[in-house]
Write an enzyme that holds these catalytic residues in place. Structure first.
Site, mmCIF file in Angstrom:
data_model
loop_
_atom_site.group_PDB
_atom_site.id
_atom_site.type_symbol
_atom_site.label_atom_id
_atom_site.label_comp_id
_atom_site.label_asym_id
_atom_site.label_seq_id
_atom_site.Cartn_x
_atom_site.Cartn_y
_atom_site.Cartn_z
ATOM 1 N N HIS A 157 4.131 9.520 -5.580
ATOM 2 C CA HIS A 157 3.161 8.573 -5.022
ATOM 3 C C HIS A 157 3.269 8.519 -3.495
ATOM 4 C CE1 HIS A 157 1.494 4.336 -4.486
ATOM 5 N NE2 HIS A 157 0.538 4.942 -5.175
ATOM 6 N N ARG B 68 -0.660 -9.046 -2.751
ATOM 7 C CA ARG B 68 -2.078 -9.036 -3.125
ATOM 8 C C ARG B 68 -2.311 -9.312 -4.607
ATOM 9 N NH1 ARG B 68 -4.231 -3.445 -3.416
ATOM 10 N NH2 ARG B 68 -3.897 -3.692 -5.639
#
Length: 690
Positions: free
Chosen positions: A439, A568
């Site tokens: 990633h 978030r």
């Protein structure tokens, strides 16, 4: 601290359940769709996002819960351990039903506002004779030939119903007996919202399923159609890649994708008015329990297609556009290599253009002194500018190495296609460790300068995706620092060779060093607090789920360390618990751009440290992926980032919401002094450079 030693910081009651936290994020997206201060088509976009998030929740998260529901009541689900799964599923269903009601109510209001703004979505019965005639012709010429009615009786097997397709369940009375059929609405071939001739200013649409249902009797001539109802099925999409000695990774991923299309059903949504016997018939054949069947109004089905409406060319109903700030050192005509060699740079997208990174790669492709390019690709998108630059570099004789992550969820097919394309022209294609997703966002260009090789390195929180770079808040880092370049070069060697522990001077790399380092830095803040030194922690991330790190944050909070968290999405930490997390504040921002950057700040007794990069604080990032956090070594740059990016996020009291102890998110009191971080970033573009 002695009292803390008596508390089990891994007790499940100290954590918010991750599934319920996921649904709370959907609620925050829905709040944006309901906010009258947000431009109308942006609100439509947020409703499409919220609905799409819900679909993903059922495709990815719910299957695991359903498989565990019957196995045992004592299981581990993230940090929320030993929870009764049946009770959790009930709680989830209640939250889902409330959200679906909210989606429908929101769409009803938006639909009226759209109509007032000249975007009218009609019911078939409300059309004029002229419009109705046009729809009849459209059905005859464009729709009817695409429809295939499938009867459900003894002589016809129950049809396969593809995931998230829109379908019409038809009831037919045949000589006093009810028989049933299914008709798939041809979405993808035809648009969901079909534009029809307008008889006044503006645009007029009807929904494709309404066209199908209004003429569904045409599919069953000389039969008595007594009802037609919309439904859709969501299937498990959490595919597992199985690798054995007989196959390679690419073949294994391709094989696994076949199973995604036929994953077991996890949810059926049915139109409110569908009769009980029809619901039972479909539910029984799909092997669904009652709690897996959800009712919705006809207008509340498949609202992800609202992207079509949100994309209408009506700038007056969208956010005001702005020109991203371009530092003079990266203006057209300036050599990017010269600018990076002079100093380190951070670029804050989309307030600064991602085009600078594309230009960097294009310059590298065309520069005769560039010897090699290495890059990690996770999600690329449809724009081919990155791929074209790599192709050109290879055609010009440079060594190009690409680590392509084939298992990027829902991007697997595109990544496999691009990998094969690049491999054909001689690009070195590698796919990383078999048991770890890669990633990391890494790009390194090696250039010959005065008989010496110089590494130019780009690290980022965001993908090499030119489309999402305009919609996501991400931070790029560009450096020619020798030590940093050596670290990234060493990591590329590990990824293309044999992955394992390496001696990195600056980088924190998961799964080898990153988690251990974060825990050590949190502990150090607690120790500094006890010694009377400066201590403070601020973290900006997309998710906080890892129980080891949460427990360490609890310990630091109990020691008196002030901790600000800007998370978030998922957050399993429970703030405000007396003696445990009283010093922790958690806020979440949902606004015009998706918050996607990661920033980790530690006061370190007055000698602050800051790390940025690709990793969230979740087990998948820390254990199951190759992730990278990099330090900001330039102290002036570090302080500018803290003051003009991190602190600005933490000051938001308009789009930020505060997490409460019970897992809810509530507005932040602003006392009349409103501060919206993304608005500040737009108005102060480039201020983070000093």
């Amino acid at each position: 601290m002695s009292e803390m030693e008596d508390i089990d910081l891994f007790d499940h009651s100290l954590y918010i359940n991750r599934e319920l936290s996921w649904l709370e994020f959907n609620r925050r997206c829905l709040a944006e769709a309901n906010d009258p201060n947000v431009p109308l088509l942006e609100r439509v976009k947020f409703l499409a996002i919220a609905y799409g998030n819900m679909d993903e929740f059922f495709m990815i998260r719910v299957p695991g819960l359903l498989q565990k529901e019957d196995s045992s009541s004592l299981i581990a689900i993230g940090p929320d351990v030993y929870r009764d799964t049946k009770a959790l599923v009930t709680e989830i269903n209640t939250a889902v039903d409330n959200l679906v009601d909210g989606y429908e109510e929101c769409w009803g209001k938006l639909r009226k506002e759209l109509s007032d703004s000249g975007v009218r979505i009609h019911e078939i019965d409300d059309l004029s004779d002229t419009q109705r005639a046009w729809v009849e012709e459209y059905y005859k010429e464009r729709v009817h030939p695409l429809l295939t009615p499938l009867a459900l009786d003894i002589s016809h097997p129950f049809p396969f119903i593809s995931s998230n397709s829109l379908n019409v369940a038809v009831r037919i009375n045949n000589k006093g007996e009810n028989i049933y059929a299914r008709v798939k609405v041809p979405l993808g071939i035809l648009p969901r919202f079909v534009r029809i001739p307008s008889e006044s200013q503006g645009m007029d649409f009807v929904q494709l399923e309404d066209i199908v249902m209004s003429d569904v009797s045409e599919l069953f001539p000389r039969m008595n159609v007594t009802g037609a109802y919309i439904f859709r099925v969501t299937r498990n999409a959490d595919v597992k890649v199985t690798i054995d000695e007989a196959c390679d990774l690419m073949s294994a991923v391709e094989t696994s994708l076949d199973s995604r299309d036929v994953g077991f059903p996890v949810r059926m949504m049915v139109e409110d008015g569908m009769p009980f016997e029809m619901v039972s018939l479909f539910g029984r054949n799909l092997k669904l329990r009652d709690n897996q069947i959800h009712k919705a109004s006809l207008g509340g089905m498949l609202l992800t297609d609202l992207w079509q409406i949100a994309s209408l060319d009506m700038p007056e109903l969208k956010d005001e556009t702005f020109a991203p700030y371009v530092p003079p050192e990266f203006a057209e005509g300036r050599c990017i290599f010269d600018s990076i060699r002079e100093k380190d740079w951070i670029l804050f997208h989309p307030y600064e253009p991602f085009d600078i990174i594309v230009r960097f790669l294009n310059e590298a492709a065309d520069d005769a002194n560039v010897q090699s390019i290495k890059i990690c690709l996770y999600r690329i998108g449809k724009n081919r500018s990155i791929i074209n630059a790599l192709r050109r570099a290879r055609e010009k004789g440079k060594t190009v190495s690409v680590l392509m992550e084939l298992r990027a969820k829902f991007d697997e097919t595109n990544n496999i296609y691009l990998a094969r394309e690049l491999e054909k022209i001689g690009v070195h294609m590698v796919y990383g460790p078999v048991d770890l997703k890669v990633h990391s966002k890494l790009l390194q260009v090696v250039r010959l300068e005065k008989d010496k090789l110089v590494r130019y390195t780009h690290l980022s929180s965001g993908n090499y995706n030119t489309s999402t770079a305009k919609q996501y808040g991400d931070i790029s880092f560009l450096t020619a620092d020798k030590k940093m370049g050596e670290d990234v070069g060493e990591l590329f060697n590990a990824l293309t060779g044999v992955f394992g522990p390496r001696d990195y001077k600056h980088l924190l790399v998961a799964p080898t060093t990153l988690k251990k380092a974060l825990i050590a830095k949190i502990k150090r803040e607690a120790e500094n607090q006890a010694k009377g030194k400066k201590a403070y922690i601020a973290m900006k991330s997309n998710g906080l789920v890892d129980s080891d790190i949460i427990a360490e944050l609890y310990r630091a909070s109990a020691a008196g360390v002030k901790i600000d968290l800007n998370i978030r999405g998922l957050c399993c930490l429970r703030p405000g618990m007396k003696g445990i997390s009283e010093n922790i504040r958690v806020v979440s921002i949902v606004d015009r751009f998706l918050e996607h950057s990661r920033i980790y700040y530690f006061e370190n007794g007055g000698d602050p440290e800051m790390y940025m990069g690709s990793s969230d604080i979740m087990p998948r990032n820390l254990i199951a992926r190759v992730e990278v956090l990099f330090p900001i070594l330039d102290k002036k740059m570090l302080l500018l980032i803290k003051k003009n990016i991190l602190d600005i996020h933490l000051k938001d009291n308009v789009k930020a919401k505060s997490l409460t102890m019970d897992g809810r998110y509530v507005p932040i009191k602003n006392n009349g002094k409103k501060f919206r971080s993304q608005k500040w970033f737009i108005e102060n573009r480039g201020k983070w450079h000093g």
